[in-house]
Design an enzyme around this catalytic site. Structure first.
Site, PDB file in Angstrom:
ATOM      1  N   LYS A 152       0.919 -20.841  27.523  1.00  0.00           N
ATOM      2  CA  LYS A 152      -0.321 -21.133  28.068  1.00  0.00           C
ATOM      3  C   LYS A 152      -0.860 -22.277  27.664  1.00  0.00           C
ATOM      4  O   LYS A 152      -1.054 -22.736  26.491  1.00  0.00           O
ATOM      5  CB  LYS A 152      -1.114 -19.790  27.473  1.00  0.00           C
ATOM      6  CG  LYS A 152      -2.606 -19.794  28.081  1.00  0.00           C
ATOM      7  CD  LYS A 152      -3.677 -19.134  27.384  1.00  0.00           C
ATOM      8  CE  LYS A 152      -4.360 -20.173  26.176  1.00  0.00           C
ATOM      9  NZ  LYS A 152      -5.203 -21.219  26.769  1.00  0.00           N
TER      10      LYS A 152
ATOM     11  N   GLY B 188      -3.069 -25.537  17.488  1.00  0.00           N
ATOM     12  CA  GLY B 188      -4.527 -25.385  17.701  1.00  0.00           C
ATOM     13  C   GLY B 188      -5.412 -25.425  16.523  1.00  0.00           C
ATOM     14  O   GLY B 188      -4.945 -25.731  15.474  1.00  0.00           O
ATOM     15  N   SER B 189      -6.601 -24.818  16.533  1.00  0.00           N
ATOM     16  CA  SER B 189      -7.261 -24.582  15.561  1.00  0.00           C
ATOM     17  C   SER B 189      -6.953 -23.650  14.411  1.00  0.00           C
ATOM     18  O   SER B 189      -6.405 -22.702  14.533  1.00  0.00           O
ATOM     19  CB  SER B 189      -9.024 -24.370  16.028  1.00  0.00           C
ATOM     20  OG  SER B 189      -8.854 -23.075  16.202  1.00  0.00           O
ATOM     21  N   THR B 190      -7.470 -24.118  12.972  1.00  0.00           N
ATOM     22  CA  THR B 190      -7.147 -23.297  11.951  1.00  0.00           C
ATOM     23  C   THR B 190      -7.602 -21.910  11.964  1.00  0.00           C
ATOM     24  O   THR B 190      -7.256 -20.823  11.815  1.00  0.00           O
ATOM     25  CB  THR B 190      -7.449 -24.060  10.729  1.00  0.00           C
ATOM     26  OG1 THR B 190      -6.684 -25.364  10.650  1.00  0.00           O
ATOM     27  CG2 THR B 190      -7.474 -23.076   9.418  1.00  0.00           C
ATOM     28  N   GLU B 191      -9.111 -22.014  12.608  1.00  0.00           N
ATOM     29  CA  GLU B 191      -9.854 -20.494  12.879  1.00  0.00           C
ATOM     30  C   GLU B 191      -8.847 -19.619  13.718  1.00  0.00           C
ATOM     31  O   GLU B 191      -8.710 -18.474  13.377  1.00  0.00           O
ATOM     32  CB  GLU B 191     -10.976 -21.135  13.619  1.00  0.00           C
ATOM     33  CG  GLU B 191     -11.910 -19.816  13.684  1.00  0.00           C
ATOM     34  CD  GLU B 191     -12.913 -20.261  14.801  1.00  0.00           C
ATOM     35  OE1 GLU B 191     -13.031 -21.333  15.106  1.00  0.00           O
ATOM     36  OE2 GLU B 191     -13.822 -19.500  15.154  1.00  0.00           O
TER      37      GLU B 191
ATOM     38  N   GLY C   8      -5.536 -19.845  14.536  1.00  0.00           N
ATOM     39  CA  GLY C   8      -4.341 -19.872  13.825  1.00  0.00           C
ATOM     40  C   GLY C   8      -4.496 -18.544  12.595  1.00  0.00           C
ATOM     41  O   GLY C   8      -3.478 -17.617  12.857  1.00  0.00           O
TER      42      GLY C   8
ATOM     43  N   GLU D 272       0.678 -24.443  14.040  1.00  0.00           N
ATOM     44  CA  GLU D 272       0.721 -25.761  13.671  1.00  0.00           C
ATOM     45  C   GLU D 272      -0.891 -26.100  13.998  1.00  0.00           C
ATOM     46  O   GLU D 272      -1.375 -26.124  14.781  1.00  0.00           O
ATOM     47  CB  GLU D 272       1.396 -26.711  14.638  1.00  0.00           C
ATOM     48  CG  GLU D 272       1.765 -28.208  14.179  1.00  0.00           C
ATOM     49  CD  GLU D 272       0.660 -29.260  14.698  1.00  0.00           C
ATOM     50  OE1 GLU D 272      -0.346 -29.141  13.960  1.00  0.00           O
ATOM     51  OE2 GLU D 272       1.011 -29.830  15.785  1.00  0.00           O
TER      52      GLU D 272
ATOM     53  N   CYS E 189      -3.864 -33.979  15.531  1.00  0.00           N
ATOM     54  CA  CYS E 189      -3.933 -33.065  14.131  1.00  0.00           C
ATOM     55  C   CYS E 189      -3.458 -34.163  12.959  1.00  0.00           C
ATOM     56  O   CYS E 189      -4.086 -33.587  11.813  1.00  0.00           O
ATOM     57  CB  CYS E 189      -3.246 -31.819  14.364  1.00  0.00           C
ATOM     58  SG  CYS E 189      -1.594 -32.389  15.149  1.00  0.00           S
TER      59      CYS E 189
ATOM     60  N   GLU F 194     -12.145 -31.330   9.597  1.00  0.00           N
ATOM     61  CA  GLU F 194     -11.521 -31.960  10.642  1.00  0.00           C
ATOM     62  C   GLU F 194     -12.475 -32.256  11.836  1.00  0.00           C
ATOM     63  O   GLU F 194     -12.920 -31.323  12.227  1.00  0.00           O
ATOM     64  CB  GLU F 194     -10.507 -31.286  11.287  1.00  0.00           C
ATOM     65  CG  GLU F 194      -9.621 -31.865  12.644  1.00  0.00           C
ATOM     66  CD  GLU F 194      -8.389 -31.070  12.792  1.00  0.00           C
ATOM     67  OE1 GLU F 194      -8.577 -29.916  13.158  1.00  0.00           O
ATOM     68  OE2 GLU F 194      -7.241 -31.679  12.684  1.00  0.00           O
TER      69      GLU F 194
HETATM   70  P1  NAI Z   1      -8.484 -23.660  19.847  1.00  0.00           P
HETATM   71  O1  NAI Z   1      -7.657 -23.120  18.654  1.00  0.00           O
HETATM   72  O2  NAI Z   1      -9.573 -22.683  20.412  1.00  0.00           O
HETATM   73  O3  NAI Z   1      -7.380 -23.685  21.236  1.00  0.00           O
HETATM   74  C1  NAI Z   1      -6.139 -24.131  21.060  1.00  0.00           C
HETATM   75  C2  NAI Z   1      -5.312 -23.258  22.148  1.00  0.00           C
HETATM   76  O4  NAI Z   1      -5.658 -21.761  21.604  1.00  0.00           O
HETATM   77  C3  NAI Z   1      -6.009 -23.063  23.581  1.00  0.00           C
HETATM   78  O5  NAI Z   1      -4.875 -23.102  24.359  1.00  0.00           O
HETATM   79  C4  NAI Z   1      -6.894 -21.851  23.601  1.00  0.00           C
HETATM   80  O6  NAI Z   1      -6.889 -21.620  24.787  1.00  0.00           O
HETATM   81  C5  NAI Z   1      -6.073 -20.961  22.810  1.00  0.00           C
HETATM   82  N1  NAI Z   1      -6.957 -19.981  22.240  1.00  0.00           N
HETATM   83  C6  NAI Z   1      -8.280 -19.948  21.810  1.00  0.00           C
HETATM   84  N2  NAI Z   1      -8.783 -18.789  21.460  1.00  0.00           N
HETATM   85  C7  NAI Z   1      -7.636 -17.968  21.008  1.00  0.00           C
HETATM   86  C8  NAI Z   1      -7.429 -16.377  20.771  1.00  0.00           C
HETATM   87  N3  NAI Z   1      -8.259 -15.981  20.243  1.00  0.00           N
HETATM   88  N4  NAI Z   1      -5.970 -16.297  20.632  1.00  0.00           N
HETATM   89  C9  NAI Z   1      -5.123 -16.957  21.479  1.00  0.00           C
HETATM   90  N5  NAI Z   1      -5.136 -18.214  21.634  1.00  0.00           N
HETATM   91  C10 NAI Z   1      -6.500 -18.684  21.799  1.00  0.00           C
HETATM   92  O7  NAI Z   1      -9.302 -25.142  19.684  1.00  0.00           O
HETATM   93  P2  NAI Z   1     -10.437 -25.629  20.356  1.00  0.00           P
HETATM   94  O8  NAI Z   1     -11.387 -24.616  20.185  1.00  0.00           O
HETATM   95  O9  NAI Z   1     -10.067 -26.147  21.717  1.00  0.00           O
HETATM   96  O10 NAI Z   1     -10.628 -27.034  19.368  1.00  0.00           O
HETATM   97  C11 NAI Z   1     -11.520 -26.510  18.215  1.00  0.00           C
HETATM   98  C12 NAI Z   1     -10.952 -27.302  16.972  1.00  0.00           C
HETATM   99  O11 NAI Z   1      -9.758 -27.089  16.737  1.00  0.00           O
HETATM  100  C13 NAI Z   1     -10.952 -28.947  17.439  1.00  0.00           C
HETATM  101  O12 NAI Z   1     -12.293 -29.529  17.249  1.00  0.00           O
HETATM  102  C14 NAI Z   1      -9.911 -29.331  16.354  1.00  0.00           C
HETATM  103  O13 NAI Z   1     -10.536 -29.572  15.226  1.00  0.00           O
HETATM  104  C15 NAI Z   1      -8.989 -28.157  16.359  1.00  0.00           C
HETATM  105  N6  NAI Z   1      -7.808 -28.304  17.112  1.00  0.00           N
HETATM  106  C16 NAI Z   1      -6.643 -28.794  16.488  1.00  0.00           C
HETATM  107  C17 NAI Z   1      -5.564 -28.928  17.187  1.00  0.00           C
HETATM  108  C18 NAI Z   1      -4.064 -29.368  16.560  1.00  0.00           C
HETATM  109  O14 NAI Z   1      -3.478 -30.215  17.265  1.00  0.00           O
HETATM  110  N7  NAI Z   1      -3.772 -28.968  15.428  1.00  0.00           N
HETATM  111  C19 NAI Z   1      -5.478 -28.989  18.642  1.00  0.00           C
HETATM  112  C20 NAI Z   1      -6.544 -28.593  19.225  1.00  0.00           C
HETATM  113  C21 NAI Z   1      -7.777 -28.402  18.348  1.00  0.00           C
HETATM  114 MG    MG Z   2     -11.787 -22.564  20.394  1.00  0.00          MG
END
Ligand code: NAI
Ligand code: MG
Length: 491
Positions: free
Chosen positions: A195, A247-250, A252, A269, A303, A400
């Site tokens: 996804k 993606g986000s720590t939250e 994760g 990650e 990240c 972050e």
């Molecule tokens: P996010 O963690 O919500 O999104 C990342 C992926 O997870 C997307 O594909 C999203 O659709 C999916 N996702 C969202 N909620 C989910 C759930 N409950 N279950 C499974 N998958 C889910 O990150 P977001 O909201 O785009 O960004 C928020 C913050 O997270 C950013 O400001 C940044 O600080 C951090 N981030 C870190 C990344 C990294 O490379 N470590 C990448 C993206 C965001």
């Molecule tokens: Mg999000």
């Protein structure tokens, strides 16, 4: 008489070094109006849809699917069928052929994919062309090489594929994260449901075309687009054997809670707040370039970005002075212009998050510097920003930001540098700038970070494992280590 001779009595150089526009053509990309979900080698018509835009212009690029739990169920079933009907029992050398093909097609179609990546995600074409695409292809080449050598990679351990891998990726490196996830999974004999992030689905959808061209058997890779609800449906699906999340720590943490006790394998990650540590014996100009690359590369949507600059007190003033002058030369604007250094912020939501954190930095008492630059009227933009006079307790030193915002702190001794660098819930990466080799080695041992760069920053290579400690997650991607999460060894 040559041109040079004739200019002898005139000004030797233009007074203004402004660059002329150098736009990369969009014509190489043929967008469809609508995209379905790629399931079992076919395009499935989605029941729900949304529009994906360009963050630089806010124009709609295409309509894409918002996959429901039923759609995810079909994708997992297709992946399961492909796993059982041949893919997992295919000799490694045969799997490798497909991976090599995919790698070569990515190289052949690099320009098309790079333009689309910049269009949909806002990153400068210079970066998608020179970093994202070459690295994505390199990952497929690299893991193609392992596909028939797993027994040698893990001697006496009988490596076997895990099954169906559910992979959820972010928007900062859409195609590259896809490559990081899909290449090792396929090399090990797994099938995949991936996804992409909701704001950047288009290169993953074009990648389906690459898969068809490579004649990958149907169902080995399935792509379902949609937001967090689609991701959650994938995490919760009983037919998935392994989840890989970036993606986000939250989110994760929520996934880890959800999977506790299910026996599903998991790699995470997550975020970072890396320290880039500059000692007074470093090559200062080189360090300035490294600092700029560390935090302004990809608008700071990285990240492992070097978002906390730790400067030895004795060089604080000359360094900050050089840094400010360097910032004035950064060109912010149109992602498809080949001269652009800093592109568009990926989404309105992310821009709001950056603004809010920057505001907190001002309020808590840090000094802000932004070079003069004219930002386009439409789209999402944020000027490169440096905060000085930052205390460790400020939010901009702790959280972050994931934007082009640097927080500068100081230290006196190496011990103090280590203590400050490690004073974070994260542990993904760090940078060290010094002329002393012994100090580099000592720092690398002291820093609690998965990757430590010395006298460089943001260097990636498929042979090198990447991943974090603490709240930055667990598991490694890249290298030999990157195979392990996609294998089981239980006889
Ligand atoms: P996010 O963690 O919500 O999104 C990342 C992926 O997870 C997307 O594909 C999203 O659709 C999916 N996702 C969202 N909620 C989910 C759930 N409950 N279950 C499974 N998958 C889910 O990150 P977001 O909201 O785009 O960004 C928020 C913050 O997270 C950013 O400001 C940044 O600080 C951090 N981030 C870190 C990344 C990294 O490379 N470590 C990448 C993206 C965001
Ligand atoms: Mg999000």
């Amino acid at each position: 008489m040559t041109e040079i001779d004739r200019t002898g009595d005139r000004a030797p150089a233009p007074a203004d070094w402004t660059y002329a526009p150098a736009p990369e053509s969009r014509d190489v990309v043929k967008l469809r109006e609508r995209y379905g979900l790629y399931v079992g080698g076919e395009w499935l018509e989605p029941s729900e849809t949304y529009e994906t835009i360009s963050p630089a212009s806010e124009e709609t690029l295409a309509v894409v699917g918002q996959a429901t739990a039923e759609d995810v169920d079909r994708a997992v079933a297709a992946a399961r069928a492909a796993f059982e009907n041949g893919w997992s029992s295919l000799p490694g050398s045969e799997r490798a052929k497909y991976l090599f093909r995919i790698a070569r097609i990515l190289q052949e179609r690099a320009r098309e994919l790079a333009v689309l990546e910049s269009l949909n995600g806002g990153k400068p074409i210079k970066e998608s062309r020179d970093v994202d695409l070459p690295l994505a292809a390199a990952h497929f080449f690299y893991y193609a090489g392992w596909a028939d050598k797993l027994e040698y990679a893990f001697p006496n351990r009988r490596p076997r594929p895990v099954g169906v891998a559910g992979q959820i990726i972010p928007w900062n490196f859409p195609l590259l994260m896809l490559a990081w996830k899909i290449a090792p999974a396929l090399a090990c004999g797994n099938t995949v449901v991936l996804k992409p992030a909701e704001t950047t689905p288009l290169t993953a959808l074009l990648f389906c075309d690459v898969l068809r061209q490579a004649e990958l058997p149907p169902g080995v890779v399935n792509i379902v687009t949609g937001d967090g609800r689609t991701g959650a449906a994938l995490v919760e699906h009983d037919g998935v054997d392994k989840i890989a999340f970036t993606g986000s720590t939250e989110v994760g943490k929520a996934i880890q809670r959800r999977l506790a006790g299910t026996g599903k394998k998991l790699t995470l990650e997550l975020g970072g707040k890396a320290a880039n540590v500059v000692f007074d014996d470093c090559a200062l100009d080189q360090a300035v370039e490294g600092i700029v690359n560390g935090i302004y590369f990809n608008q700071g949507h990285v990240c492992c970005a070097g978002s906390r600059l730790l400067v030895q007190e004795s060089i604080y003033e000359p360094l900050v002075d050089k840094l400010r002058r360097r910032l004035e030369t950064l060109r912010v604007g149109e992602p498809l212009d080949k001269n652009t250094d800093v592109g568009a912020i990926n989404s309105a939501v992310q821009l709001e998050k950056i603004r809010e954190l920057v505001e907190s930095g001002r309020e808590e008492g840090a000094d802000i510097y932004q070079p003069p630059c004219r930002l386009p009227e439409k789209g999402y933009w944020f000027a490169p920003t440096v905060f000085t006079n930052v205390a460790q307790s400020y939010r901009i030193a702790q959280e972050e930001i994931f934007g082009p915002v640097l927080s500068v702190l100081t230290f006196r001794t190496p011990d103090e540098a280590v203590e400050k660098a490690n004073n974070t819930p994260y542990g993904l990466s760090a940078g060290v700038w010094t002329e002393k080799g012994s100090r580099i080695l000592w720092m690398a041992q002291q820093l609690r970070a998965g990757v430590v760069w010395a006298n460089t920053y943001n260097r990636f290579d498929p042979t090198s494992p990447f991943g974090g400690y603490k709240e930055s997650g667990f598991g490694r991607e890249g290298g030999l280590h990157g195979l392990e999460p996609y294998l089981r060894f239980d006889g």
